[in-house]
Motif scaffolding. Sequence first.
Motif, mmCIF file in Angstrom:
data_model
loop_
_atom_site.group_PDB
_atom_site.id
_atom_site.type_symbol
_atom_site.label_atom_id
_atom_site.label_comp_id
_atom_site.label_asym_id
_atom_site.label_seq_id
_atom_site.Cartn_x
_atom_site.Cartn_y
_atom_site.Cartn_z
ATOM 1 N N GLY A 157 145.853 -14.199 37.212
ATOM 2 C CA GLY A 157 144.698 -14.084 36.344
ATOM 3 C C GLY A 157 143.409 -14.574 36.971
ATOM 4 O O GLY A 157 142.314 -14.288 36.467
ATOM 5 N N THR A 158 143.507 -15.302 38.087
ATOM 6 C CA THR A 158 142.306 -15.833 38.737
ATOM 7 C C THR A 158 142.157 -15.379 40.185
ATOM 8 O O THR A 158 141.076 -15.539 40.761
ATOM 9 C CB THR A 158 142.321 -17.373 38.711
ATOM 10 O OG1 THR A 158 143.425 -17.861 39.487
ATOM 11 C CG2 THR A 158 142.446 -17.894 37.289
ATOM 12 N N ALA A 159 143.206 -14.827 40.785
ATOM 13 C CA ALA A 159 143.157 -14.387 42.182
ATOM 14 C C ALA A 159 142.497 -13.019 42.277
ATOM 15 O O ALA A 159 143.120 -12.019 42.642
ATOM 16 C CB ALA A 159 144.568 -14.357 42.762
ATOM 17 N N LEU A 160 141.220 -12.960 41.940
ATOM 18 C CA LEU A 160 140.462 -11.720 41.921
ATOM 19 C C LEU A 160 139.228 -11.867 42.798
ATOM 20 O O LEU A 160 138.607 -12.935 42.847
ATOM 21 C CB LEU A 160 140.042 -11.379 40.489
ATOM 22 C CG LEU A 160 141.171 -11.325 39.438
ATOM 23 C CD1 LEU A 160 140.569 -11.222 38.040
ATOM 24 C CD2 LEU A 160 142.093 -10.149 39.713
ATOM 25 N N SER A 161 138.857 -10.804 43.492
ATOM 26 C CA SER A 161 137.703 -10.868 44.388
ATOM 27 C C SER A 161 136.418 -11.182 43.620
ATOM 28 O O SER A 161 135.541 -11.891 44.120
ATOM 29 C CB SER A 161 137.557 -9.546 45.152
ATOM 30 O OG SER A 161 137.432 -8.457 44.244
ATOM 31 N N GLY A 162 136.287 -10.652 42.408
ATOM 32 C CA GLY A 162 135.107 -10.943 41.601
ATOM 33 C C GLY A 162 135.009 -12.408 41.240
ATOM 34 O O GLY A 162 133.908 -12.987 41.222
ATOM 35 N N ALA A 164 136.229 -14.873 43.040
ATOM 36 C CA ALA A 164 135.885 -15.585 44.275
ATOM 37 C C ALA A 164 134.390 -15.496 44.566
ATOM 38 O O ALA A 164 133.744 -16.489 44.922
ATOM 39 C CB ALA A 164 136.689 -15.015 45.440
ATOM 40 N N ALA A 165 133.818 -14.287 44.426
ATOM 41 C CA ALA A 165 132.396 -14.111 44.703
ATOM 42 C C ALA A 165 131.537 -14.901 43.721
ATOM 43 O O ALA A 165 130.554 -15.551 44.113
ATOM 44 C CB ALA A 165 132.049 -12.621 44.625
ATOM 45 N N THR A 166 131.914 -14.871 42.442
ATOM 46 C CA THR A 166 131.170 -15.623 41.428
ATOM 47 C C THR A 166 131.286 -17.115 41.668
ATOM 48 O O THR A 166 130.323 -17.874 41.476
ATOM 49 C CB THR A 166 131.694 -15.280 40.020
ATOM 50 O OG1 THR A 166 131.657 -13.866 39.827
ATOM 51 C CG2 THR A 166 130.850 -15.948 38.942
ATOM 52 N N TYR A 167 132.454 -17.551 42.112
ATOM 53 C CA TYR A 167 132.710 -18.958 42.410
ATOM 54 C C TYR A 167 131.754 -19.462 43.498
ATOM 55 O O TYR A 167 131.105 -20.499 43.346
ATOM 56 C CB TYR A 167 134.159 -19.101 42.866
ATOM 57 C CG TYR A 167 134.595 -20.495 43.199
ATOM 58 C CD1 TYR A 167 135.225 -21.293 42.244
ATOM 59 C CD2 TYR A 167 134.417 -21.036 44.474
ATOM 60 C CE1 TYR A 167 135.643 -22.571 42.545
ATOM 61 C CE2 TYR A 167 134.827 -22.310 44.788
ATOM 62 C CZ TYR A 167 135.444 -23.073 43.817
ATOM 63 O OH TYR A 167 135.853 -24.344 44.134
ATOM 64 N N VAL A 168 131.675 -18.725 44.594
ATOM 65 C CA VAL A 168 130.803 -19.128 45.706
ATOM 66 C C VAL A 168 129.346 -19.091 45.267
ATOM 67 O O VAL A 168 128.548 -19.976 45.616
ATOM 68 C CB VAL A 168 131.031 -18.215 46.930
ATOM 69 C CG1 VAL A 168 130.031 -18.543 48.042
ATOM 70 C CG2 VAL A 168 132.458 -18.370 47.451
ATOM 71 N N LEU A 169 128.971 -18.072 44.491
ATOM 72 C CA LEU A 169 127.594 -17.959 44.015
ATOM 73 C C LEU A 169 127.196 -19.162 43.177
ATOM 74 O O LEU A 169 126.115 -19.735 43.356
ATOM 75 C CB LEU A 169 127.446 -16.674 43.190
ATOM 76 C CG LEU A 169 126.081 -16.447 42.531
ATOM 77 C CD1 LEU A 169 125.007 -16.249 43.589
ATOM 78 C CD2 LEU A 169 126.144 -15.249 41.586
#
Length: 243
Positions: A157-162, A164-169
């Motif tokens: 439920g959390t291993a998604l590219s979106g 990850a990108a939002t996390y870094v942002l």
Amino acid sequence: MARVRAASWRTVINGERPPMCFSPEVDFLASGLIGLVGVATLAHVKHSRTVLFAATPIFFALHQFTEGFVWLGLRGAIRQEAQGHLVFLYMLYAQGILPLLMPLAVLLMEPPGWRRRLIGGLTLIGAGLAAFVFRGLVVYPSTACIEHHSIHYDNPGTALSGVAATYVLATCGALILSSHRVVRWFGWLNLAGVIATLVVKGYAFTSVWCLYAAAASVILYAQFRARRIVIPETDPAGAPAAA
């Protein structure tokens, strides 16, 4: 809540486990040292709006302390039920709380202006991500296993590219946008750590990057001790008194 896969060791030498790059001993030692630095950092806080940011090393220390017990669970030293709760707590902080905590801490220190507005937007994004991650961790099973001498965490439920990108942002972006030079350098340092971790140990990103970020947070002690993070006074109109 969390499902745990038993540790699988890639090689066995003379019937013993191979040497570990990371281990419960490393996490517990890092937790103790970083925690002490965190307490010392808070002792140099002069403004209430910097407390949350100054407490960053303590939060990371508690996080590494939790992972120490995850390691013990993977070695079979604690009950699997307790291990599942620990995996949930570790992933909740790493993937959900941190992308909200970091921009919020930066927002509290930021004077009025365009930077504060952008950081406020990233804080809202971090809050949305925190809610999404919490739902994923509750609805889907989490797993943790030892892979190449590091812990690999996973949740569908959390291993998604979106994510990850939002996390870094939200995390690195808020730091880099800060008007405080020290905070910006901390942001660039963490962004470099994200890239390096993805290249070298992408399969264990959550575990390795959090340890890296925890170690990097100790630089905040020197900055607060030298009073390099200063909260400017504002005039009645809300504008900074000095540029």
